[in-house]
Design a protein around this motif. Structure first.
Motif, short mmCIF file in Angstrom:
data_model
loop_
_atom_site.label_atom_id
_atom_site.label_comp_id
_atom_site.label_asym_id
_atom_site.label_seq_id
_atom_site.Cartn_x
_atom_site.Cartn_y
_atom_site.Cartn_z
N PHE A 160 0.71 -1.30 -0.13
CA PHE A 160 0.10 0.03 0.08
C PHE A 160 0.80 1.13 -0.14
N ASN A 161 2.13 1.21 -0.08
CA ASN A 161 2.99 2.23 -0.10
C ASN A 161 2.64 3.27 -1.22
N GLY A 162 2.67 4.52 -1.07
CA GLY A 162 2.42 5.52 -2.07
C GLY A 162 1.30 6.59 -1.85
N ALA A 163 1.29 7.43 -2.76
CA ALA A 163 0.36 8.52 -2.56
C ALA A 163 -0.83 8.29 -3.63
N TRP A 164 -2.14 8.62 -2.97
CA TRP A 164 -3.00 7.91 -3.65
C TRP A 164 -4.00 9.30 -3.87
N SER A 165 -4.84 9.35 -4.82
CA SER A 165 -5.66 10.72 -4.95
C SER A 165 -6.74 10.59 -5.81
N ALA A 166 -7.85 11.26 -5.72
CA ALA A 166 -9.13 11.17 -6.30
C ALA A 166 -9.70 12.55 -6.49
N LYS A 167 -10.08 13.06 -7.75
CA LYS A 167 -10.88 14.51 -7.91
C LYS A 167 -12.22 14.05 -7.36
N VAL A 191 -4.38 -7.04 5.56
CA VAL A 191 -4.86 -8.26 5.78
C VAL A 191 -4.86 -8.64 4.29
N GLY A 192 -4.05 -9.65 3.81
CA GLY A 192 -3.67 -9.89 2.42
C GLY A 192 -3.96 -8.77 1.39
N ASN A 193 -5.10 -8.56 0.65
CA ASN A 193 -4.96 -7.36 -0.49
C ASN A 193 -5.74 -6.26 0.00
N ALA A 194 -6.07 -6.23 1.28
CA ALA A 194 -6.91 -5.11 1.93
C ALA A 194 -6.06 -4.96 2.91
N ALA A 195 -6.69 -3.58 3.50
CA ALA A 195 -6.30 -2.97 4.94
C ALA A 195 -7.36 -2.10 5.34
N VAL A 196 -7.21 -2.25 6.65
CA VAL A 196 -8.26 -1.52 7.80
C VAL A 196 -7.51 -0.42 8.25
N LEU A 197 -8.14 0.70 8.09
CA LEU A 197 -7.65 2.09 8.52
C LEU A 197 -8.30 2.72 9.47
N VAL A 198 -7.77 3.50 10.56
CA VAL A 198 -8.65 4.22 11.37
C VAL A 198 -7.94 5.51 11.03
N ILE A 199 -8.78 6.75 10.78
CA ILE A 199 -8.63 7.80 10.26
C ILE A 199 -8.98 8.77 11.49
N ASP A 200 -8.09 9.58 11.93
CA ASP A 200 -8.32 10.79 12.80
C ASP A 200 -9.02 12.10 11.83
N ASN A 201 -10.29 12.45 12.08
CA ASN A 201 -10.94 13.27 11.46
C ASN A 201 -10.66 14.68 12.15
N ALA A 202 -9.62 15.74 11.31
CA ALA A 202 -9.30 16.96 12.03
C ALA A 202 -10.64 17.68 12.18
N ARG A 203 -11.67 17.68 11.34
CA ARG A 203 -12.70 18.77 11.33
C ARG A 203 -13.90 18.33 12.21
N THR A 213 -6.15 -2.82 -6.53
CA THR A 213 -6.35 -3.49 -7.77
C THR A 213 -5.10 -2.80 -8.53
N PRO A 214 -4.96 -3.30 -9.61
CA PRO A 214 -3.66 -2.78 -10.36
C PRO A 214 -4.05 -1.40 -10.81
N LYS A 215 -3.00 -0.48 -10.14
CA LYS A 215 -3.19 1.04 -10.29
C LYS A 215 -4.26 1.74 -9.50
N ARG A 216 -4.97 1.06 -8.86
CA ARG A 216 -5.89 1.88 -8.20
C ARG A 216 -6.09 1.32 -6.55
N LEU A 217 -6.62 2.40 -5.82
CA LEU A 217 -6.91 1.85 -4.41
C LEU A 217 -8.36 2.36 -4.25
N LEU A 246 -9.12 5.69 -6.03
CA LEU A 246 -7.99 6.72 -6.12
C LEU A 246 -7.02 6.02 -7.07
N SER A 247 -6.24 6.82 -7.75
CA SER A 247 -5.21 6.59 -8.55
C SER A 247 -3.88 7.14 -8.10
N GLU A 248 -2.70 6.33 -8.46
CA GLU A 248 -1.49 6.83 -7.80
C GLU A 248 -1.03 8.17 -8.22
#
Length: 170
Positions: A27-34, A86-98, A110-114, A139-141
């Protein structure tokens, strides 16, 4: 915090029933969606960005969200994203600053997508307001200079849960 850990354990148990590859996903990387407003196509689009650093099963990172027309911003600090693979998935906890909420999301590669999906709120927020990090995203790289710089800065930081005793690992 025990509620968050319990919720994560339950999600990991559910995710563990998914087919698991012989190797662990990276999962290393920067991911973005418009995020654009179709009613105002001339106005600036918003964005949802994730910067993730993976060390073994552990993921640490940072998030950023801007609503269409830049009407609302959500800027997470380094470490605002913590999770486990966990395999091809990850469980994330996100601190919501708002709002101060702690949201739980599942991401899959998936190939080239998160693929991102918030599954719930583990802890209610301290402040009134609405979250702009929820929902589903594809999201894309992101190979922009800003994204790579943010990722580089995150790689130098420790990656640990708040209740851990610091060690020598970066």
């Amino acid at each position: 915090m025990s509620l968050v850990v319990g919720l994560c354990a339950g999600v990991v148990a559910c995710a563990s029933r998914l087919p698991i590859r012989a190797h662990q996903a990276d999962f290393n990387g920067a991911w973005s969606a418009k995020w654009c407003d179709r009613n105002y196509p001339e106005d600036p689009c918003g964005t949802f960005d994730l910067h993730l650093v993976q060390r073994g099963e552990r993921i640490c990172g940072q998030h950023f969200a801007a609503a269409p027309r830049l009407s609302k911003l959500e800027e997470g600090e380094p470490g605002s994203v913590l999770g486990t693979v966990v395999g091809n998935a990850a469980v994330l906890v996100i601190d919501n600053a708002r709002t101060g909420e702690k949201n739980v999301a599942v991401v899959t590669l998936t190939p080239k997508r998160l693929h991102w999906r918030v599954i719930g709120t583990a802890a209610r927020g301290e402040w009134p307001g609405d979250s702009i990090i929820g929902g589903k995203w594809v999201l894309s790289e992101d190979k922009s200079e800003h994204a790579l710089s943010t990722l580089h800065d995150l790689q130098a930081l420790p990656c640990r849960w708040p209740d851990e005793i610091p060690s020598d690992e970066p």
